[in-house]
Design an enzyme around this catalytic site. Structure first.
Site, PDB file in Angstrom:
ATOM      1  N   GLY A  86       0.772  -1.241   0.000  1.00 46.46           N
ATOM      2  CA  GLY A  86       0.000   0.000   0.000  1.00 46.46           C
ATOM      3  C   GLY A  86       0.800   1.286   0.000  1.00 46.46           C
ATOM      4  O   GLY A  86       0.334   2.307   0.509  1.00 46.46           O
ATOM      5  N   LEU A 103      -4.136  -7.021  -7.098  1.00 45.59           N
ATOM      6  CA  LEU A 103      -3.716  -8.153  -7.933  1.00 45.59           C
ATOM      7  C   LEU A 103      -4.853  -9.107  -8.274  1.00 45.59           C
ATOM      8  O   LEU A 103      -4.672 -10.314  -8.340  1.00 45.59           O
ATOM      9  CB  LEU A 103      -2.580  -8.921  -7.236  1.00 45.59           C
ATOM     10  CG  LEU A 103      -1.318  -8.104  -6.973  1.00 45.59           C
ATOM     11  CD1 LEU A 103      -0.283  -8.930  -6.225  1.00 45.59           C
ATOM     12  CD2 LEU A 103      -0.732  -7.567  -8.273  1.00 45.59           C
ATOM     13  N   ILE A 131     -10.388  -7.810 -12.359  1.00 40.49           N
ATOM     14  CA  ILE A 131     -11.714  -7.331 -11.957  1.00 40.49           C
ATOM     15  C   ILE A 131     -12.781  -7.842 -12.928  1.00 40.49           C
ATOM     16  O   ILE A 131     -12.525  -8.015 -14.116  1.00 40.49           O
ATOM     17  CB  ILE A 131     -11.765  -5.793 -11.802  1.00 40.49           C
ATOM     18  CG1 ILE A 131     -11.491  -5.112 -13.128  1.00 40.49           C
ATOM     19  CG2 ILE A 131     -10.814  -5.304 -10.737  1.00 40.49           C
ATOM     20  CD1 ILE A 131     -11.907  -3.676 -13.110  1.00 40.49           C
ATOM     21  N   HIS A 177       0.288   1.090 -13.257  1.00 37.93           N
ATOM     22  CA  HIS A 177       1.100  -0.048 -13.702  1.00 37.93           C
ATOM     23  C   HIS A 177       2.575   0.394 -13.745  1.00 37.93           C
ATOM     24  O   HIS A 177       2.875   1.460 -14.279  1.00 37.93           O
ATOM     25  CB  HIS A 177       0.637  -0.517 -15.087  1.00 37.93           C
ATOM     26  CG  HIS A 177       1.375  -1.736 -15.532  1.00 37.93           C
ATOM     27  ND1 HIS A 177       1.072  -2.998 -15.069  1.00 37.93           N
ATOM     28  CD2 HIS A 177       2.438  -1.875 -16.358  1.00 37.93           C
ATOM     29  CE1 HIS A 177       1.915  -3.869 -15.597  1.00 37.93           C
ATOM     30  NE2 HIS A 177       2.750  -3.215 -16.379  1.00 37.93           N
TER      31      HIS A 177
HETATM   32  C1  GRF Z   1       3.089  -1.108  -7.551  1.00 38.02           C
HETATM   33  O1  GRF Z   1       4.321  -1.258  -8.192  1.00 38.02           O
HETATM   34  C2  GRF Z   1       1.985  -0.978  -8.555  1.00 38.02           C
HETATM   35  O2  GRF Z   1       2.357  -0.272  -9.690  1.00 38.02           O
HETATM   36  C3  GRF Z   1       1.746  -2.408  -8.899  1.00 38.02           C
HETATM   37  O3  GRF Z   1       1.866  -3.107  -7.676  1.00 38.02           O
HETATM   38  C4  GRF Z   1       2.723  -2.379  -6.790  1.00 38.02           C
HETATM   39  C5  GRF Z   1       1.947  -2.103  -5.533  1.00 38.02           C
HETATM   40  O4  GRF Z   1       2.702  -1.495  -4.562  1.00 38.02           O
HETATM   41  N1  GRF Z   1       0.506  -2.558  -9.616  1.00 38.02           N
HETATM   42  P1  GRF Z   1       2.028  -0.883  -3.264  1.00 38.02           P
HETATM   43  O5  GRF Z   1       1.124  -1.942  -2.661  1.00 38.02           O
HETATM   44  O6  GRF Z   1       1.269   0.355  -3.643  1.00 38.02           O
HETATM   45  O7  GRF Z   1       3.179  -0.576  -2.337  1.00 38.02           O
END
Ligand code: GRF
Length: 208
Positions: free
Chosen positions: A12, A91, A94, A110
């Site tokens: 997060g 992850l 959806i 992304h």
């Molecule tokens: C980030 O690199 C985001 O771009 C990808 O997953 C990671 C999540 O990181 N989709 P976090 O949970 O916000 O630290």
């Protein structure tokens, strides 16, 4: 006030960047009304709690079939009445019903310059492993509206980040977050909250 729901799966840090932006006034006209995680016990939920934001866990493993999970997820969303749903390291693929229920109201971050290193199988550290394997000298991050495809929706904003000699996937991931993701995502929310970016005819349009 734009009512924002943030969907997360893990650490997060992007969620934190949004929380901080709202707090310090770089993200205006925005209220984070809920955080939904598909996993129990993740740091994202602590971050939400620390900011006084309601956190919810809707975990696919706790439903007999995928459709039941989707229904629980969609029910929670409609309860929260979001104007914008932010996928910040979420992850979970959806459901299509969600895309049609919230047209132009879902965005994703992304960690690459789409259309490089995106689509099925490109998530988390894998994205950076592939970028290093390919030997690109520049990578970055992309914020985009979500459509039915995987990382295929209209691009809102991108930011380039240099790949340096000796980078490991972990080092590169951290640089992409610090130099791109944590800036792009709050910025896109502020733009949407203030009517500077909208989705029109399948494109992200910047109003000048
Ligand atoms: C980030 O690199 C985001 O771009 C990808 O997953 C990671 C999540 O990181 N989709 P976090 O949970 O916000 O630290």
């Amino acid at each position: 006030m734009l009512r924002v729901v943030v969907c997360v799966s893990g650490g997060g840090t992007n969620l934190q960047a949004i929380i901080d932006g709202v707090k310090n006034g770089t993200v205006t006209n925005t209220e984070i009304v809920g955080v939904i995680s598909n996993n129990h016990g993740v740091k994202s939920l602590d971050r939400a709690a620390a900011a006084g934001i309601p956190g919810f866990v809707i975990c696919p493993k706790e439903y007999a079939v995928r459709d039941d999970f989707h229904k629980a997820f969609l029910d929670k969303l409609s309860e929260l009445k979001p104007d914008l749903i932010v996928l910040a390291g979420f992850l979970v693929r959806i459901p299509e019903e969600m895309v049609s229920a919230y047209p132009g109201k879902i965005i994703n971050i992304h960690p690459s310059l789409i259309p490089s290193f995106c689509g099925t199988g490109f998530y988390g550290l894998k994205v950076h492993e592939k970028a290093l394997e390919r030997g690109v000298k520049v990578t970055g991050a992309t914020v985009h509206f979500v459509n039915e495809g995987m990382d295929e929706g209209p691009i809102i904003a991108q930011k380039a980040v240099n790949v340096l000699e000796g980078d490991t996937p972990e080092v590169l991931q951290k640089r992409v977050m610090e130099e791109a993701e944590w800036i792009l995502l709050p910025g896109a929310i502020d733009d949407i909250a203030n009517g500077r970016v909208v989705m029109e005819n399948g494109r992200a349009v910047r109003k000048v």
